[in-house]
Structures are given as C-alpha cells and as structure tokens.
Design an enzyme around this catalytic site. Structure first.
Site, PDB file in Angstrom:
ATOM      1  N   GLY A   7       0.920  -5.028  -0.643  1.00 13.84           N
ATOM      2  CA  GLY A   7       0.301  -6.222  -1.201  1.00 13.84           C
ATOM      3  C   GLY A   7      -0.384  -5.832  -2.492  1.00 13.84           C
ATOM      4  NE  ARG A   8      -6.017  -2.773  -1.968  1.00 15.12           N
ATOM      5  CZ  ARG A   8      -7.146  -3.371  -1.573  1.00 15.12           C
ATOM      6  NH1 ARG A   8      -7.973  -3.861  -2.452  1.00 15.12           N
ATOM      7  NH2 ARG A   8      -7.451  -3.453  -0.293  1.00 15.12           N
ATOM      8  CE1 TYR A  49     -13.394  -6.261   3.015  1.00 12.36           C
ATOM      9  CE2 TYR A  49     -12.787  -7.219   0.897  1.00 12.36           C
ATOM     10  CZ  TYR A  49     -12.668  -7.179   2.273  1.00 12.36           C
ATOM     11  OH  TYR A  49     -11.814  -8.053   2.901  1.00 12.36           O
ATOM     12  CB  CYS A  63     -28.644 -20.112  -3.494  1.00 12.46           C
ATOM     13  SG  CYS A  63     -28.630 -21.326  -4.812  1.00 12.46           S
ATOM     14  CE1 TYR A  98      -5.308  -8.669   0.927  1.00 12.45           C
ATOM     15  CE2 TYR A  98      -5.340  -6.768  -0.531  1.00 12.45           C
ATOM     16  CZ  TYR A  98      -4.823  -7.427   0.555  1.00 12.45           C
ATOM     17  OH  TYR A  98      -3.804  -6.860   1.282  1.00 12.45           O
TER      18      TYR A  98
HETATM   19  N1  LLP Z   1       0.631  -5.113   6.183  1.00 11.66           N
HETATM   20  C1  LLP Z   1      -0.341  -5.387   7.050  1.00 11.66           C
HETATM   21  C2  LLP Z   1      -0.025  -5.463   8.462  1.00 11.66           C
HETATM   22  C3  LLP Z   1      -1.654  -5.604   6.598  1.00 11.66           C
HETATM   23  O1  LLP Z   1      -2.620  -5.853   7.488  1.00 11.66           O
HETATM   24  C4  LLP Z   1      -1.943  -5.512   5.214  1.00 11.66           C
HETATM   25  C5  LLP Z   1      -3.296  -5.722   4.713  1.00 11.66           C
HETATM   26  C6  LLP Z   1      -0.873  -5.229   4.340  1.00 11.66           C
HETATM   27  C7  LLP Z   1       0.396  -5.028   4.861  1.00 11.66           C
HETATM   28  C8  LLP Z   1      -1.064  -5.128   2.861  1.00 11.66           C
HETATM   29  O2  LLP Z   1      -1.898  -4.069   2.540  1.00 11.66           O
HETATM   30  P1  LLP Z   1      -2.094  -3.617   1.021  1.00 11.66           P
HETATM   31  O3  LLP Z   1      -0.789  -3.035   0.528  1.00 11.66           O
HETATM   32  O4  LLP Z   1      -2.464  -4.816   0.252  1.00 11.66           O
HETATM   33  O5  LLP Z   1      -3.179  -2.615   1.078  1.00 11.66           O
HETATM   34  N2  LLP Z   1      -9.218  -8.074   1.832  1.00 11.66           N
HETATM   35  C9  LLP Z   1      -9.251  -6.632   1.693  1.00 11.66           C
HETATM   36  C10 LLP Z   1      -7.921  -6.000   2.068  1.00 11.66           C
HETATM   37  C11 LLP Z   1      -7.464  -6.333   3.461  1.00 11.66           C
HETATM   38  C12 LLP Z   1      -6.112  -5.788   3.794  1.00 11.66           C
HETATM   39  C13 LLP Z   1      -5.622  -6.324   5.098  1.00 11.66           C
HETATM   40  N3  LLP Z   1      -4.302  -5.919   5.453  1.00 11.66           N
HETATM   41  C14 LLP Z   1      -9.675  -6.263   0.279  1.00 11.66           C
HETATM   42  O6  LLP Z   1      -9.947  -7.157  -0.522  1.00 11.66           O
HETATM   43  O7  LLP Z   1      -9.784  -5.077  -0.040  1.00 11.66           O
END
Ligand code: LLP
Length: 429
Positions: free
Chosen positions: A280-281, A321, A347, A376
């Site tokens: 994702g990220r 975070y 606020c 995110y």
């Molecule tokens: N697959 C699964 C099963 C996941 O739970 C996640 C993310 C991903 C893939 C994608 O992960 P990435 O490649 O984006 O690291 N809101 C938080 C991040 C939460 C991630 C949750 N799971 C933040 O803003 O840092």
C-alpha cells in the site's frame, strides 16, 4: 523518488504549480501525482522481474477510485478489507479475478458479497471465519478459494517496537491470522470442507518496515510452512507475502524494492508458486501531498506557533502514531528557517503536525505542503469538529482533475435526522 519538485521558486506536482490548484479548489487539499504512482508500481514490478507474481494494491492506503484505477491500468489487482473497499475496486474496474479479500473480521454478509463477485481469493484469519465462509459458500452452491493467513510471530520493527506497535501485525499478541503450528489443523479442517478450496498461504507482518531482516525471517518461515503443508498433502499453489515495505518520511532508509525482491526470491524463489504482494504505502505515500494554508502565527514566550487550515481530521498520522511528515513551503523562500510548531484548528492539543519544524518566515495565506501524505491520509480522514472532507486532486503531466470534490455542508448534514419525539417539538428557542 517523486514528482513534486521546485521550479522557478515554487513547488509543482509534475508540471502543475500547487499554488494554481489551490487557487482553483481552495485549501486544504490532497494532491497526487500519476507519474509517481506509475513509477513506484513499475520499480516494484521490475524488481520482481519475470517471477510468476501479481501485485494486489492494498486499497486501504488510498482508496480513491482514480488512484486504484491508475494502478489497475498498470496491472495491479486489489487487496481489500471490507465490502466497501471491494466495491471501490469494482468501481475502479479491477477484474474480480484480481481481487483478494483480507481482514480479521469479515462478516457473513461481506463474505456473501465477495462470493457473489467471484473474487480471486479469501485470506482466512480464524477457524471461526473458515466455518462461516464454508457455510455461506455451500449455501450459495459455490467453492471459495482460500489461503490461511499464518501469524509467524515475527517482530516487524525490532529497533522501534513501541513507537510502531500499532502497525505491527505478525506477533503472537496481535489479533491477526492463525499462529503456526495451529494453522496446520486449520488446513486439515479446510481440506474436509466442500465450500472452500485450499489454494495458498498468506502472511503480513506489519507496515512501515524499514529493515530487510523481519521480511527475511517471515519469508523463511513461510517457505517452511509451504513445505510442511505440501508434505501434509495440501495443494499450495499461491503464496501471499503481504505488504509493509516502508518509505522515507524524513530520514528513514527503508530497503529498496530490489533489496526486498532479493529477500523474497531467496526464500520463496524455488517454491514454484504464484507470488502475491499487497503493498500500500510504498506505492502511494510519496505520490501525495496535503496542501494547506497558513491562517495565523503567534509566539508563546519564544515558541513559534504556525496555525494552518488543515487539521488532524484531514491527516491523523502525526496525532495517532506520532508520525513525522516533512513540511515545506510551496513558495521556496530564502528567509532563514526558524523552528515552528505547526498546528491545526481542532480543539485538542494532539492536533499538531510537527514540533520544532524549521520553516522560513511565513505570512497568513502562504501555502505549505505536507509530504508523503498519499498513504493513510485521505483514507483515514474524518469529519471530526464537523469539518468537511477535503478535495483530492490527481495531476497527470500538465493537466489535473478533481477526483473527489470538497464535501458540502448540505451533504454532511443531510445524513442526520431528528427522532419523532424531537421533530414534533416546535424547537428549542
Ligand atoms: N496487507 C494487509 C493485510 C494489511 O493489513 C496492510 C496494512 C497492507 C497489506 C498494506 O501495508 P503497507 O504496504 O501499506 O504497509 N494506518 C497506518 C498503517 C496501517 C497499515 C495496516 N495494514 C499508518 O498510517 O501508518
């Protein structure tokens, strides 16, 4: 690398000045770069080379339909965690055989919707969920292709386990997946069910991982698990390695996609499996900025406080975070930077984007960009303080389009209603 650069003293998204977009759509707004999205997808895909693989974009990172479609056009599938995300993937035109459904608490209704959509794979996270899926699938007279998400009990952030606790998912104490070796019995049970068919193994150990070691550890476990399951007689054709590759927000040095791919191939290259990835990220974070305007500045006994019109409801990562996003002025300024606390108007004191962040002299109306906000950011936004969801804009070379307009107060309030006992009263005045 991204496509947000200064030219002629001002910050551009590809060939479009952010100030021009601000003039047209107002502030705050999210701006995404198509070239950066494409570049990140391409770099990962090229690092994985000719291995039999598919990248399932983790829609939760940025769930705008135009972003999903941009990646879909490159060949990405979608990793979804709710019926809503599944519907978004469909709306973006992702074919059903490129959709994987993940998440520890899928309801029977969601499972039924995904079965009706005939998706590629369900990643199962508990024995109870397996029973539910088998039951729902038999009710529909279909067979659901499944992988069991195995929890390898690996620390994703060995150097920073506390700070990043909330985004680690592959430790014994986390709620995700089924621990190995207990998962072996889950596979045995699944093999005896007529509503599901075992096709693979899945794993995801956490997010914003900046070291190759946890990946290597997890992938080595995964290889052993595949070998054991095959010896148990299961036909394991697919291995889902999850997402989690970190990105630089300030001075982090995550593994490159090539390093990551080397770790993957070293451990799983000989398994003769279709490899699935759920990033994702790393695909979207650096492809987005949040542009905001300075409203006021004040001094509190030497502490410089810069108030902006974006707030924690627009980008919650710093409050939630303690994440640090680089903040830069949209007009490059030669003025000497001085530390500032950059805060929003909500606020509560947690509505702060940065502490002691170096910024040049600023005036009300000046624009700032918070970088690495493509992941995110908008997808975690809320209406807290009854603030409107902000527009999202996609740039492509010298053109740009609003891919989600600013919410209106009318649509925000329209969803609510008075109950009959209050509606009948003449009012409160
Ligand atoms: N697959 C699964 C099963 C996941 O739970 C996640 C993310 C991903 C893939 C994608 O992960 P990435 O490649 O984006 O690291 N809101 C938080 C991040 C939460 C991630 C949750 N799971 C933040 O803003 O840092």
């Amino acid at each position: 690398m991204d496509h947000f650069n200064y030219r002629g003293g001002e910050l551009l998204a590809e060939d479009v000045p952010l100030a021009r977009i601000a003039q047209q759509v107002g502030t705050p707004f999210y701006c995404y770069s198509t070239a950066t999205l494409r570049r990140h997808y391409r770099v990962l895909s090229e690092a994985l080379g000719k291995t039999n693989h598919r990248i399932y974009y983790a829609v939760k990172a940025n769930s705008n339909i135009a972003v999903i479609r941009t990646l879909g056009e490159m060949g990405a599938g979608a990793d979804v965690v709710s019926e809503g995300e599944l519907r978004r993937a469909q709306a973006a035109g992702i074919p059903s055989d490129r959709i994987v459904f993940e998440g520890p608490g899928k309801t029977r209704a969601e499972l039924a919707y995904a079965l009706s959509a005939d998706i590629h794979q369900f990643n199962i996270e508990s024995d109870a969920e397996l029973l539910a899926l088998d039951d729902v699938a038999r009710g529909w007279g279909v067979v659901a292709p499944i992988a069991v998400r195995v929890n390898p009990n690996v620390e994703a952030h060995p150097d920073d386990p506390h700070e990043l606790d909330g985004i680690a998912t592959g430790r014994k104490r986390d709620k995700f997946g089924i621990l190995w070796p207990a998962a072996r019995a889950t596979y045995r049970a699944a093999a005896g069910m007529s509503g599901v068919k075992v096709v693979g193994v899945a794993m995801h150990i956490g997010s914003q991982i900046t070291d190759t070691k946890p990946f290597s550890q997890a992938f080595a476990k995964l290889r052993e698990i595949v070998e054991t399951l095959r010896a148990d007689g299961h036909d394991i054709q697919r291995v889902d390695l999850g997402g989690g590759l970190g990105v630089p927000y300030t001075n982090e040095t995550p593994p490159s996609p090539a390093d990551y791919a080397r770790a993957v191939l070293r451990e799983t290259g000989k398994l003769d499996c279709e490899l699935a990835f759920q990033p994702g990220r790393m695909l979207v974070a650096n492809a987005g900025v949040l542009v905001t305007r300075v409203t006021y500045e004040k001094d509190a006994e030497g502490i410089r406080i810069v108030m902006v019109d974006a707030a924690m409801n627009d980008l919650v990562r710093p409050a939630m975070y303690k994440a640090v996003h680089t903040i830069v002025p949209v007009r490059a300024d030669s003025g000497k930077p001085r530390p500032a606390d950059v805060v929003g108007p909500i606020c509560e004191s947690s509505d702060r984007f940065a502490k002691d962040w170096p910024l040049p002299p600023l005036s009300p109306g000046d624009l700032l960009a918070m970088r690495t906000a493509g992941a995110y950011g908008a997808s975690m936004a809320s209406n807290y303080n009854t603030r409107l969801l902000v527009p999202e804009v996609l740039v492509n070379g010298s053109e740009f389009a609003v891919i989600r307009p600013r919410q209106t107060y009318e649509s925000l309030l329209a969803g609510e209603a008075l109950p009959p006992w209050l509606a009948k009263t003449p009012g409160v005045g």
